[in-house]
Design a protein around this motif. Sequence first.
Motif, PDB file in Angstrom:
ATOM      1  N   UNK B 180      54.300  85.547  24.957  1.00  0.00           N
ATOM      2  CA  UNK B 180      54.287  86.245  26.301  1.00  0.00           C
ATOM      3  C   UNK B 180      55.408  85.478  27.445  1.00  0.00           C
ATOM      4  N   UNK B 181      55.452  85.913  28.428  1.00  0.00           N
ATOM      5  CA  UNK B 181      56.518  85.227  29.410  1.00  0.00           C
ATOM      6  C   UNK B 181      55.475  85.120  30.742  1.00  0.00           C
ATOM      7  N   UNK B 182      55.931  83.881  31.279  1.00  0.00           N
ATOM      8  CA  UNK B 182      55.359  83.744  32.663  1.00  0.00           C
ATOM      9  C   UNK B 182      56.371  84.293  33.761  1.00  0.00           C
ATOM     10  N   UNK B 183      56.155  85.123  34.503  1.00  0.00           N
ATOM     11  CA  UNK B 183      56.899  85.691  35.641  1.00  0.00           C
ATOM     12  C   UNK B 183      56.511  85.662  37.230  1.00  0.00           C
ATOM     13  N   UNK B 184      57.542  85.664  37.762  1.00  0.00           N
ATOM     14  CA  UNK B 184      57.247  85.509  39.249  1.00  0.00           C
ATOM     15  C   UNK B 184      57.916  86.530  40.028  1.00  0.00           C
ATOM     16  N   UNK B 185      56.948  87.351  40.798  1.00  0.00           N
ATOM     17  CA  UNK B 185      57.040  88.435  41.479  1.00  0.00           C
ATOM     18  C   UNK B 185      57.895  87.962  42.684  1.00  0.00           C
ATOM     19  N   UNK B 186      58.918  88.148  42.894  1.00  0.00           N
ATOM     20  CA  UNK B 186      60.018  87.736  44.071  1.00  0.00           C
ATOM     21  C   UNK B 186      59.775  88.244  45.260  1.00  0.00           C
ATOM     22  N   UNK B 187      58.638  89.352  45.233  1.00  0.00           N
ATOM     23  CA  UNK B 187      58.437  89.727  46.687  1.00  0.00           C
ATOM     24  C   UNK B 187      57.376  89.250  47.079  1.00  0.00           C
ATOM     25  N   UNK B 188      56.192  88.720  46.209  1.00  0.00           N
ATOM     26  CA  UNK B 188      55.035  88.429  46.731  1.00  0.00           C
ATOM     27  C   UNK B 188      55.108  86.862  46.253  1.00  0.00           C
ATOM     28  N   UNK B 189      55.899  86.341  45.658  1.00  0.00           N
ATOM     29  CA  UNK B 189      55.827  84.885  44.994  1.00  0.00           C
ATOM     30  C   UNK B 189      54.675  84.583  44.090  1.00  0.00           C
ATOM     31  N   UNK B 190      53.957  85.424  43.770  1.00  0.00           N
ATOM     32  CA  UNK B 190      53.065  85.285  42.862  1.00  0.00           C
ATOM     33  C   UNK B 190      53.485  85.261  41.416  1.00  0.00           C
ATOM     34  N   UNK B 191      52.797  84.328  40.581  1.00  0.00           N
ATOM     35  CA  UNK B 191      53.272  84.220  39.211  1.00  0.00           C
ATOM     36  C   UNK B 191      52.212  84.686  38.307  1.00  0.00           C
ATOM     37  N   UNK B 192      52.268  85.171  37.199  1.00  0.00           N
ATOM     38  CA  UNK B 192      51.457  85.777  36.138  1.00  0.00           C
ATOM     39  C   UNK B 192      52.153  85.552  34.860  1.00  0.00           C
ATOM     40  N   UNK B 193      50.951  85.866  33.889  1.00  0.00           N
ATOM     41  CA  UNK B 193      51.841  85.972  32.461  1.00  0.00           C
ATOM     42  C   UNK B 193      51.656  87.248  32.155  1.00  0.00           C
ATOM     43  N   UNK B 194      52.719  87.770  31.164  1.00  0.00           N
ATOM     44  CA  UNK B 194      52.680  89.153  30.705  1.00  0.00           C
ATOM     45  C   UNK B 194      52.786  88.827  29.118  1.00  0.00           C
ATOM     46  N   UNK B 195      51.555  89.132  28.305  1.00  0.00           N
ATOM     47  CA  UNK B 195      51.463  88.832  26.994  1.00  0.00           C
ATOM     48  C   UNK B 195      52.478  90.053  26.356  1.00  0.00           C
ATOM     49  N   UNK B 196      53.108  89.590  25.235  1.00  0.00           N
ATOM     50  CA  UNK B 196      53.593  90.298  24.343  1.00  0.00           C
ATOM     51  C   UNK B 196      53.602  90.030  22.947  1.00  0.00           C
ATOM     52  N   UNK B 197      53.596  91.042  21.919  1.00  0.00           N
ATOM     53  CA  UNK B 197      53.844  90.572  20.465  1.00  0.00           C
ATOM     54  C   UNK B 197      55.103  90.216  20.284  1.00  0.00           C
TER      55      UNK B 197
END
Lengths: 239, 385, 129
Positions: B180-197
Motif C-alpha cells: 500500500x501507500x501512505x498518502x496525505x490529503x493536501x486539502x486537510x493535511x491528514x495522512x492515511x494508508x491505502x492498501x493495494x495488492x
Amino acid sequence: MPTWQLRLLRGRPGSSPRLETYRVELPAEAYLIDAVEKIWAEQDRSLLFRHACHHASCGACGVRVNGRERLMCITPLREFSPDGVIQVEPLRHFPWLGDLLVDVSPMMRRMAEVGFAIIRRDELTADRPLPEGIEQITRFEDCIECGLCLSACPVMAADEAYLGPATLAAIERMLAEPRGGDTARLLTLADDPHGAWRCHSAMECTAVCPSNVDPASAIGRLRRRLIVEKLRRWIGGGR
Amino acid sequence: MSYHVVVIGAGSTGAAVAHDLALRGFRVTVVERGEVASGTSGRNHCLLHSGGRYAMRDPESARECIEENMILRRIMPEALELNDGLFVALDEQDLSFKERFLAACEECGIPAREIPVKQALALEPHLNPHILAAVQVPDGVFEPFRFCLSFLATAKHNGATVLTYTEVVDFVFQGRTVVGVRVRDRRTGEERVIGGDIVVNAAGPWSGKIAAMAGVDVPVVPTAGVMISVGRRWNRMVINRLNMPGDGDIIVPQRRTAIIGTTSWRVEDPDFIPIPEDHVRLLLDRAERFIPGYTRGGIRGVFAVARPLVGRRGVAADGRELSRTFECFDHAVDGVEGFVTITGGKMTTARAMAEKAVDVVCAKLGLEIPCRTREVPLLSYRAFF
Amino acid sequence: MREVPRWKRASGWIDLRGRREGGLAFLLMRLTGIGLVIYLFLHLYVLRLLAQGPEAWDAFIAMAKSPLFLALDGLLILGILYHALNGVRVTLLGLGIGVPHQARLFWGVMALTLLMTAIAAYAIFTIAG
C-alpha cells in the motif's frame, strides 16, 4: 531578475480565509502561473491551485487577479510592477475547496446537460475546396469551460439556479450547428426563468472571456431565436 | 476477483492505466498530488502523433504512434481535432530526406503522401512560400486535459476512485512486498494508508522519485522542452519540418492558437522548470522560417515541461537520442514485490502503455484477462465531474 | 453556489472589484431601480393628501418648493433618466445588438443622463425658484 510580490488567498473551508504575501523571483517574461507554481515548488507545498496546460486551452487556472477574472497562464507578469502587489483569489460563485481551488463540477454538470458538439467546423477551410483524401477540417469549440464568466456574472451571485453565460453560450452554439442534435430540448432548457431570460446584460462575461466566446452576444442571439419561436407558435398555433 | 490496484499519478498514463484496470474488473484507486494532468500531460504540445516525426530515427515508436492514433480516433473523438499534418522541406537538406521519409513512413505503416507545393500553400496560406516539398500525414491535435479526463471519467464509471490533491508520502511494506501507500490529503493535511495488492507508479518524470521512495531505481530522464503559444492560429494542419527531430521544428495549431515547440534539455527537478530565454529566442526564430510573421498576433503563453524519457540503466544518454518508446518495470527483479512502474512513451501511446502495464499486473497476479481498451469508446470528459 | 447565506449573495452583485463598465451599469441599474420603487410608494403616500382637502395639499406644495426638496427632485430625475436610458441600452444588448459597443453606450448613457439632468435642474430651480 525582478522580485514579485503576490498576495494569495489562503485557507480551508471551515475557517475564515486570509491573505498571505509571498515574494518570488522571476523574469518579466514569465507568467502568473509560473509565479504561483514556483511558490508551491519552493516555499509552500500546501498551496492548492488548479492548472494543466499553461496555454489557455484547458481552462483550469482561472482565478481573480486584483479582483478581475483571469487565466493565470496567460497573465504576463510584465503587466504588473515589481513594486506593487498582485492579489490572487479563487473564482467566485463556485464551492470553495481551499486556497485558490474551487469545485467546478456544478458548471461541468450543466455543460454536460447541454451536451453540445465539442468539435466545430474550421472556419478557415469551411468554404475552401479540399484536396481529395482530406476530410472536412474540424477544431475544438472556443469555450474552454474555465468558469471565468460565471465568476464575473453578477446574476450568478444572486441566483444559484441561473444556467450561466457559458452554458447559455453552449446552447446557442449547439443550435447554430446542431448536427442532428435535439434542438427542441435545448430551446426548452434556455426558455426558463433561470435560463436566457435571467441575464441582466452586465456584459462582464464577454469582458472577461479569454477564449473569444462572447457569451453576451450568444445570449442575445438565443433570445432572438426564442422570441421568433414563440411568435411562430403563437401565430401558427392560434385557435 | 477483487484485487485492488493503486495507481500513482493522474496524467495520461495513470488515467489510461486506471481505465484499463477498471475495464478488466480490478478495484482501482488513483492518487494524484495535484489536479488531473497538472504535470507533463497537461503541458503537452497537444500533438496526436501520426508517427511521422519518429519514422526515420525511431521506427518502433513511430509504429506505436500510428497504431494508437487510429485507436484514439475511434475511442475519444471528443478530445481530438482531426486536422492532419504536413511535413515541409524548407531547404535542400530537408529535401534530401524526402524519399527516405516516405519510405520510412511506408515501412512503419503511416499513410503519407506528397502533395504539390502549390496545393500545400493553398491549404496553408501563411506557410513560407519558398517550401520545396510537402508530405501529408494523419497527425492530429488533442486537448490534453480532456484526454486524461476522458480516461478517468470512464474509469470512474467502471468503479474506480480518483483522489486528486492527494500526495503519496511513503510506501507500506510487508517484508519486501509493497502492500500500500501512505498518502496525505493536501486539502486537510491528514495522512492515511491505502492498501493495494499492486501499486502502479505512473508518475511520469517524477516516477524516479516515487520509485526511490520504495527503494528501487527507475532510469527515467526528465528532459524538458519549451513551447510558445501565440495569439493567432496561422495553420490548420500540424506543420512539421521534414528532417530528423530537432529543436523548434513543429507548429501545432489548436482552437485559435498555434504552438511552436520544442527544445530539449535534461533537468533534475521537474517541479519547477525555469524557461531559458535563449530557447524562447530560438523557437521564435525557427517559427519565423515556417510561418513568416508568426508572432504578429502576439505571444500568448510560454511554458516548459519535462518529458519522462527512459534511459538505459547505467548508460548516459539524453534528449533527442533517447527513444520515445515506453518501458514497464516489474520491480520484482529489484527484489520488491507488488510494485510496477510504467514510464516513457508519448501521450499518443498512453493507451498502449496502460495495456502493457496492466498485462504485467495481471501476470503478477496469475490472471488472464484480455485488454478491451482498443474497442471501448470513452465517456465524455465532462462525465468526470 | 452552496453554503452561501442569502444576505451574503447580495454582496456578490454589489462588489465592484474587478468589474468594468458593464458591471457598473448593472449595479447602477439595480440601485436606481430600487430607488424608483421606493419613490413610487412615497409618491402614492403623498397623493393620499389630495383626499384630505386643499389645505393639506397646499402645505405639502409649499414644502416641496424648498431648495432641499428641489435638490431631491433633481436626484429623482437623475435616477429616472439613468434607468430609462440604460434601459434602452440593456434592451438592445439583451437582444445581442451593439454588444461590442456596450462600454461606449454606457458612457453615452451617462453623458446623456447628466446633460438632461443638468437641463432639468436648471429648469426646476429657475421655474420653481
